[in-house]
Design a protein around this motif. Structure first.
Motif, PDB file in Angstrom:
ATOM      1  N   GLU C  60       0.866  -1.182   0.000  1.00  0.00           N
ATOM      2  CA  GLU C  60       0.000   0.000   0.000  1.00  0.00           C
ATOM      3  C   GLU C  60       0.898   1.227   0.000  1.00  0.00           C
ATOM      4  OE1 GLU C  60      -2.582   0.327   3.401  1.00  0.00           O
ATOM      5  OE2 GLU C  60      -3.299   2.322   2.800  1.00  0.00           O
ATOM      6  N   TRP C 132       4.011   0.676   2.358  1.00  0.00           N
ATOM      7  CA  TRP C 132       3.980  -0.341   3.416  1.00  0.00           C
ATOM      8  C   TRP C 132       3.658  -1.690   2.818  1.00  0.00           C
ATOM      9  CZ3 TRP C 132       1.695   4.403   3.428  1.00  0.00           C
ATOM     10  CH2 TRP C 132       2.175   5.332   4.366  1.00  0.00           C
ATOM     11  N   TRP C 143       0.730  -6.647   8.712  1.00  0.00           N
ATOM     12  CA  TRP C 143       1.571  -5.553   8.240  1.00  0.00           C
ATOM     13  C   TRP C 143       2.960  -5.699   8.815  1.00  0.00           C
ATOM     14  CZ3 TRP C 143       0.200  -2.653   4.313  1.00  0.00           C
ATOM     15  CH2 TRP C 143      -1.160  -2.595   3.991  1.00  0.00           C
ATOM     16  N   GLU C 146       3.970  -5.106  12.498  1.00  0.00           N
ATOM     17  CA  GLU C 146       2.845  -5.427  13.386  1.00  0.00           C
ATOM     18  C   GLU C 146       3.210  -6.676  14.164  1.00  0.00           C
ATOM     19  OE1 GLU C 146      -1.963  -6.298  12.828  1.00  0.00           O
ATOM     20  OE2 GLU C 146      -0.618  -6.295  11.107  1.00  0.00           O
TER      21      GLU C 146
ATOM     22  N   ALA D   9      -1.953   1.458   6.178  1.00  0.00           N
ATOM     23  CA  ALA D   9      -1.395   0.184   6.636  1.00  0.00           C
ATOM     24  C   ALA D   9      -2.056  -0.245   7.944  1.00  0.00           C
ATOM     25  CB  ALA D   9       0.125   0.293   6.759  1.00  0.00           C
ATOM     26  N   VAL D  10      -1.236  -0.595   8.947  1.00  0.00           N
ATOM     27  CA  VAL D  10      -1.814  -1.139  10.179  1.00  0.00           C
ATOM     28  C   VAL D  10      -2.740  -0.130  10.850  1.00  0.00           C
ATOM     29  CG1 VAL D  10       0.147  -0.446  11.635  1.00  0.00           C
ATOM     30  CG2 VAL D  10      -1.254  -2.431  12.287  1.00  0.00           C
ATOM     31  N   ALA D  12      -4.683   2.187   9.334  1.00  0.00           N
ATOM     32  CA  ALA D  12      -5.968   2.199   8.626  1.00  0.00           C
ATOM     33  C   ALA D  12      -6.773   0.947   9.000  1.00  0.00           C
ATOM     34  CB  ALA D  12      -5.731   2.252   7.118  1.00  0.00           C
ATOM     35  N   GLN D  13      -6.037  -0.154   9.172  1.00  0.00           N
ATOM     36  CA  GLN D  13      -6.689  -1.404   9.563  1.00  0.00           C
ATOM     37  C   GLN D  13      -7.330  -1.248  10.951  1.00  0.00           C
ATOM     38  OE1 GLN D  13      -4.357  -5.234   9.055  1.00  0.00           O
ATOM     39  NE2 GLN D  13      -4.412  -5.171  11.282  1.00  0.00           N
ATOM     40  N   ARG D  45      -3.539   1.400  17.309  1.00  0.00           N
ATOM     41  CA  ARG D  45      -2.169   1.289  17.840  1.00  0.00           C
ATOM     42  C   ARG D  45      -1.295   2.350  17.188  1.00  0.00           C
ATOM     43  NH1 ARG D  45      -1.597  -4.886  16.376  1.00  0.00           N
ATOM     44  NH2 ARG D  45      -2.972  -4.057  14.771  1.00  0.00           N
ATOM     45  N   PRO D  76       3.094   5.388   9.734  1.00  0.00           N
ATOM     46  CA  PRO D  76       3.792   4.370  10.528  1.00  0.00           C
ATOM     47  C   PRO D  76       5.078   3.972   9.800  1.00  0.00           C
ATOM     48  CG  PRO D  76       1.906   3.395   9.395  1.00  0.00           C
ATOM     49  CD  PRO D  76       1.849   4.870   9.134  1.00  0.00           C
TER      50      PRO D  76
END
Lengths: 150, 81, 150, 81
Positions: C60, C132, C143, C146, D9-10, D12-13, D45, D76
């Protein structure tokens, strides 16, 4: 580590295909591929003594030794870097200005290894592989290192 | 003994040939090859930095003795790449 | 020096063509071309907790900023090296294991400049361009960065 | 004033969306954006090393005042290449 027979080491009498070189070194173990292409610049020599524009280069090799030494060069590189696959292709015969005279490609697990080993291969190739170029100008032709008009 | 000499680039141009067979006395080294070539080809230039190869390996010393059938290559400064 | 519009800076939603990248940076002023291809290794993670094999990556981007920052990156490289032309192509979306996620190519008058500027571009791209990746395994997807199972 | 927030990425998730418009008091900085996002999305997060961009340029300080219509992106740690 990959076996050396995964390498492609050749003297080639026709245009070199950089995309084919990348394809030849692509493999599941590779995280980074570095490829170098050496080409002839269309430079106008400042010491032009009426010989005109550079038309082409003629490359001559001592083929048996050049191939054997290129193989050894890749072996030396493998002692220093974890090369998965390597391509070393050098043109022979007439090479037009702007065409590639040499293509080197290596694939390695990580990018630093790919950059360093590719750089090593082209640097050492230029030092020690028995290949010679003749510069062919409109007005004259001479071997690299041969004194002008000699 | 007979050795097979290979010449390239400017040296092949000067000699007018890329291959010469030479008959040398037994145990002669590459220094004898040079003498004999220069005698046969008075126009042969010897660029600074010219090296030798025996059987496709760079030779360490001009004194290294040759053997019957060796391939001796004279390697003017390379310019590949 | 070449104008920046000779560069090709793109986010691409389909397989990247390394041969096309070399062709895009080829030009009369270039004596050396260096190309880097970043691919995903088919590695089995030693900390595999039942998530299975890596199937693909999903990339992304923040596209407007990524492209603008890639342009600036090439400008920064041009302040240090005489780059004739540059290619910076990055995939977005799903990228299968073994496919290229990024291709960078530069042409310069001399090979040292090509190697150094290409290396600079990939190193800086990885640090600062807003892109990312999500690792998609048989059993889970996450991700990069993560924590597992998070 | 209204600012347009982008999440990736994380993040938005976690937020369940990549775009949020926020109404902030005049002169608010990106620190206020963070507070407001964390209030709206309790599951969000905030990875170590997360940066900010204002109108597609990395922002030097969380105190930098925003303007009406600014695009504020939360970045991030990147993982391209």
């Amino acid at each position: 580590m990959a076996e050396p027979e995964k390498d492609s080491i050749r003297l080639v009498n026709e245009p070199l295909d950089a995309g084919a070189a990348v394809a030849a070194v692509s493999c599941a173990e590779a995280g980074g591929i570095d490829l170098f292409v050496g080409t002839t610049r269309a430079e106008s020599d400042p010491q032009d003594g009426g010989r005109g524009a550079l038309l082409r280069l003629d490359y001559e090799a001592y083929p048996e030794m050049a191939l054997a030494q290129m193989e050894k060069l890749v072996q030396r590189a493998r002692e220093r870097w974890p090369i998965a696959r390597a391509v070393v292709w050098h043109r022979t015969g007439a090479v037009a200005v702007g065409e590639a005279s040499v293509v080197i490609a290596v694939s390695c697990p990580h990018r630093a290894e790919a950059f360093e080993s590719c750089r090593f291969l082209i640097d050492e190739l230029k030092k020690a592989i028995p290949i010679w170029k003749k510069e062919v100008y409109e007005g004259e032709a001479r071997w690299q290192g041969e004194s002008a008009g000699g | 003994m007979r050795v097979h000499v290979r010449l390239f680039a400017v040296m092949a141009q000067d000699a007018g040939t890329g291959r010469v067979d030479l008959d040398l006395s037994r145990g002669a080294g590459v220094a004898s090859v040079r003498e004999e070539l220069q005698r046969r080809f008075p126009k042969l230039r010897w660029p600074r930095g010219t090296m030798w190869a025996v059987n496709q390996e760079y030779a360490a010393s001009e004194q290294e003795p040759l053997k019957e059938g060796d391939e001796v290559a004279i390697i003017p400064p390379v310019s590949g790449g």
